[in-house]
Design a protein around this motif. Structure first.
Motif, PDB file in Angstrom:
ATOM      1  N   VAL A 158      -6.046  38.861  16.388  1.00 52.05           N
ATOM      2  CA  VAL A 158      -5.729  37.855  15.375  1.00 52.05           C
ATOM      3  C   VAL A 158      -6.225  36.486  15.810  1.00 52.05           C
ATOM      4  N   GLN A 159      -5.977  36.136  17.054  1.00 50.91           N
ATOM      5  CA  GLN A 159      -6.400  34.833  17.554  1.00 50.91           C
ATOM      6  C   GLN A 159      -7.919  34.707  17.582  1.00 50.91           C
ATOM      7  N   SER A 160      -8.616  35.794  17.933  1.00 50.39           N
ATOM      8  CA  SER A 160     -10.070  35.739  17.993  1.00 50.39           C
ATOM      9  C   SER A 160     -10.664  35.489  16.611  1.00 50.39           C
ATOM     10  N   TRP A 161     -10.140  36.161  15.580  1.00 50.19           N
ATOM     11  CA  TRP A 161     -10.671  35.978  14.234  1.00 50.19           C
ATOM     12  C   TRP A 161     -10.327  34.587  13.698  1.00 50.19           C
ATOM     13  N   LYS A 162      -9.102  34.148  13.926  1.00 48.70           N
ATOM     14  CA  LYS A 162      -8.710  32.810  13.465  1.00 48.70           C
ATOM     15  C   LYS A 162      -9.512  31.736  14.176  1.00 48.70           C
ATOM     16  N   LEU A 163      -9.804  31.963  15.450  1.00 48.41           N
ATOM     17  CA  LEU A 163     -10.613  30.993  16.184  1.00 48.41           C
ATOM     18  C   LEU A 163     -12.023  30.919  15.618  1.00 48.41           C
ATOM     19  N   PHE A 164     -12.575  32.059  15.239  1.00 46.25           N
ATOM     20  CA  PHE A 164     -13.905  32.058  14.623  1.00 46.25           C
ATOM     21  C   PHE A 164     -13.884  31.296  13.300  1.00 46.25           C
ATOM     22  N   LEU A 165     -12.866  31.540  12.467  1.00 48.03           N
ATOM     23  CA  LEU A 165     -12.789  30.851  11.184  1.00 48.03           C
ATOM     24  C   LEU A 165     -12.651  29.346  11.357  1.00 48.03           C
ATOM     25  N   SER A 166     -11.844  28.924  12.319  1.00 49.19           N
ATOM     26  CA  SER A 166     -11.631  27.480  12.513  1.00 49.19           C
ATOM     27  C   SER A 166     -12.850  26.803  13.126  1.00 49.19           C
ATOM     28  N   ASN A 167     -13.585  27.499  13.975  1.00 52.63           N
ATOM     29  CA  ASN A 167     -14.754  26.889  14.627  1.00 52.63           C
ATOM     30  C   ASN A 167     -15.956  26.785  13.696  1.00 52.63           C
ATOM     31  N   HIS A 168     -16.037  27.665  12.693  1.00 47.88           N
ATOM     32  CA  HIS A 168     -17.221  27.689  11.826  1.00 47.88           C
ATOM     33  C   HIS A 168     -16.868  27.442  10.362  1.00 47.88           C
ATOM     34  N   HIS A 169     -15.712  26.847  10.075  1.00 50.46           N
ATOM     35  CA  HIS A 169     -15.282  26.715   8.687  1.00 50.46           C
ATOM     36  C   HIS A 169     -16.215  25.819   7.871  1.00 50.46           C
ATOM     37  N   HIS A 170     -16.933  24.883   8.529  1.00 51.13           N
ATOM     38  CA  HIS A 170     -17.840  24.010   7.795  1.00 51.13           C
ATOM     39  C   HIS A 170     -19.113  24.736   7.372  1.00 51.13           C
ATOM     40  N   ASP A 171     -19.458  25.851   8.019  1.00 53.40           N
ATOM     41  CA  ASP A 171     -20.654  26.635   7.676  1.00 53.40           C
ATOM     42  C   ASP A 171     -20.293  28.002   7.116  1.00 53.40           C
ATOM     43  N   LEU A 172     -19.102  28.128   6.569  1.00 55.27           N
ATOM     44  CA  LEU A 172     -18.577  29.448   6.209  1.00 55.27           C
ATOM     45  C   LEU A 172     -18.247  29.500   4.721  1.00 55.27           C
ATOM     46  N   TRP A 173     -18.802  30.518   4.062  1.00 53.06           N
ATOM     47  CA  TRP A 173     -18.422  30.840   2.689  1.00 53.06           C
ATOM     48  C   TRP A 173     -17.720  32.195   2.693  1.00 53.06           C
ATOM     49  N   ALA A 174     -16.887  32.397   1.685  1.00 49.04           N
ATOM     50  CA  ALA A 174     -16.209  33.684   1.512  1.00 49.04           C
ATOM     51  C   ALA A 174     -16.377  34.131   0.068  1.00 49.04           C
ATOM     52  N   THR A 175     -16.459  35.424  -0.146  1.00 48.77           N
ATOM     53  CA  THR A 175     -16.673  35.961  -1.487  1.00 48.77           C
ATOM     54  C   THR A 175     -15.883  37.239  -1.685  1.00 48.77           C
ATOM     55  N   ASP A 176     -15.607  37.548  -2.938  1.00 51.09           N
ATOM     56  CA  ASP A 176     -14.901  38.789  -3.262  1.00 51.09           C
ATOM     57  C   ASP A 176     -14.960  39.012  -4.768  1.00 51.09           C
ATOM     58  N   PHE A 177     -14.737  40.259  -5.169  1.00 49.89           N
ATOM     59  CA  PHE A 177     -14.645  40.634  -6.575  1.00 49.89           C
ATOM     60  C   PHE A 177     -13.184  40.718  -6.988  1.00 49.89           C
ATOM     61  N   PHE A 178     -12.929  40.540  -8.281  1.00 53.33           N
ATOM     62  CA  PHE A 178     -11.602  40.798  -8.835  1.00 53.33           C
ATOM     63  C   PHE A 178     -11.768  41.274 -10.267  1.00 53.33           C
ATOM     64  N   THR A 179     -10.761  41.961 -10.772  1.00 44.55           N
ATOM     65  CA  THR A 179     -10.829  42.570 -12.105  1.00 44.55           C
ATOM     66  C   THR A 179      -9.939  41.807 -13.089  1.00 44.55           C
ATOM     67  N   ILE A 180     -10.372  41.783 -14.349  1.00 44.47           N
ATOM     68  CA  ILE A 180      -9.637  41.109 -15.406  1.00 44.47           C
ATOM     69  C   ILE A 180      -9.618  41.998 -16.639  1.00 44.47           C
ATOM     70  N   PRO A 181      -8.449  42.406 -17.141  1.00 44.46           N
ATOM     71  CA  PRO A 181      -8.404  43.193 -18.386  1.00 44.46           C
ATOM     72  C   PRO A 181      -8.477  42.267 -19.603  1.00 44.46           C
ATOM     73  N   THR A 182      -9.169  42.727 -20.628  1.00 41.65           N
ATOM     74  CA  THR A 182      -9.279  41.956 -21.856  1.00 41.65           C
ATOM     75  C   THR A 182      -8.208  42.393 -22.852  1.00 41.65           C
ATOM     76  N   ILE A 183      -8.194  41.733 -24.002  1.00 46.00           N
ATOM     77  CA  ILE A 183      -7.190  42.062 -25.017  1.00 46.00           C
ATOM     78  C   ILE A 183      -7.423  43.451 -25.593  1.00 46.00           C
ATOM     79  N   LYS A 184      -8.658  43.965 -25.470  1.00 47.10           N
ATOM     80  CA  LYS A 184      -8.978  45.312 -25.947  1.00 47.10           C
ATOM     81  C   LYS A 184      -8.939  46.333 -24.807  1.00 47.10           C
TER      82      LYS A 184
END
Length: 351
Positions: A158-184
């Motif tokens: 946990v500490q290793s991953w958090k340390l990576f995120l904090s050290n490179h947050h200025h050069d870091l993007w994150a992405t993901d998909f999500f679903t949305i139901p419509t009225i139909k």
């Protein structure tokens, strides 16, 4: 019939094995020869049975192999030798690693887990020891037979991953998909890209059928004129892990950072912004179709980046807001602008 003194019995008389020419006669008695033939047949049958057992083939096949050795091609002899060689090494080879658990032990582990679903593998191991069960399996082995049991990440991980995120947050993007139901009751797919340091939603898109080619085009749109991050955090979605998408990232100078399986905590900002969009927008407005959803998201993203404050960046907005002179509440006049037909409002000081 009387036997003359010094004469041999009929069963022990020598027999002629040379044929009609009589040039050679065997000196072995007939009884001994018949006994020898029977012994040879018995020995031959035992050999055939041994070959059949060793090679795992029927006795008839072993006889055919023995009978046709002189007539069959050399490749058959080679195949027989190869099979015997494999059988020999299977017998003398030893398995490496822990021995397999018996079915009774596995059933016992599953029974204890079913009756006590809150017990960890360590507790089940200790329970087996207290019951006096010999050779109790280790907790790691027990965990293999409990599909719902997952070992939590260690503090170091946990500490290793958090340390990576904090050290490179200025050069870091994150992405993901999500679903949305419509009225139909159709399902639409949204793509969101967020900057770690500023929490700004860099890009979003909506589609009915996300593919690797479509996703690559969206990232081309999000990174014009060399505007690209150094790292991109994403999950193990088939599109993100596809060869085409990974090749695009490599050609763009972006390092792919995949999260571990079933570890959404490693992509916190993308997961959080998706939850925010659903709570603050999609829980209140049901989109009609893809075009309507895109219009809603476009208006909300402008509000999110310019006017919505974030605790993670000390109560500021992703895109810095105008700086106003400090005034008292009774001396302040605000001008409100409705967002999303009045679902939210933005404010600015009146002159």
């Amino acid at each position: 019939m009387a036997t003359l003194p010094g004469a041999l019995p009929a069963t022990l008389l020598p027999i002629d094995t040379s044929g009609q020419d009589g040039k050679h006669r065997s000196q072995k008695p007939a009884g001994i020869i018949h006994s020898t033939i029977r012994e040879r047949k018995t020995t031959k049958s035992h050999v055939n049975a041994s070959i059949s057992t060793a090679l795992g083939v029927p006795l008839q096949t072993s006889k055919e192999l023995e009978r046709g050795t002189a007539d069959r091609p050399a490749r058959d002899c080679h195949s027989l030798a190869s099979t015997a060689f494999k059988f020999h090494w299977q017998r003398i080879s030893k398995k490496i690693g822990r021995p397999n658990l018996s079915s009774a032990t596995i059933q016992l582990i599953k029974r204890i887990h079913k009756e006590n679903p809150l017990l960890s593998p360590e507790k089940i191991h200790e329970r087996l020891l207290t019951l006096g069960i010999e050779k109790s399996p280790a907790p790691n082995t027990i965990a293999k037979y409990l599909p719902t049991t997952r070992k939590p990440p260690s503090q170091k991980q946990v500490q290793s991953w958090k340390l990576f995120l904090s050290n490179h947050h200025h050069d870091l993007w994150a992405t993901d998909f999500f679903t949305i139901p419509t009225i139909k009751f159709r399902v639409l797919y949204g793509l969101v890209v967020i900057h770690h340091q500023s929490r700004e939603i860099v890009y979003f898109a909506v589609t009915t059928n996300p593919t690797a080619e479509w996703t690559i085009q969206q990232f081309r749109n999000a990174t014009p004129f060399g505007k690209a991050p150094k790292y991109l955090v994403h999950d193990n979605d088939l599109i993100f892990c596809s060869k085409a998408f990974q090749s695009f990232l490599q050609s763009s100078g972006i390092s792919s950072k995949k999260t571990a399986y079933r570890s959404p905590w490693q992509n916190p900002y993308a997961e959080r912004v998706i939850g925010t969009v659903k709570r603050e927008l999609l829980d209140h407005i049901i989109p009609l179709n893809e075009r309507h959803l895109h219009s809603l998201l476009r208006e909300y993203v402008v509000y999110y980046n310019n006017d919505r404050t974030h605790q993670g960046i000390n109560g500021k907005t992703p895109i810095p807001s105008p700086v106003y002179l400090p005034t008292l509440a009774e001396d302040t006049k605000l001008e409100a602008t409705p967002v999303l037909n009045g679902l939210y409002h933005t404010y600015k000081k009146a002159a």
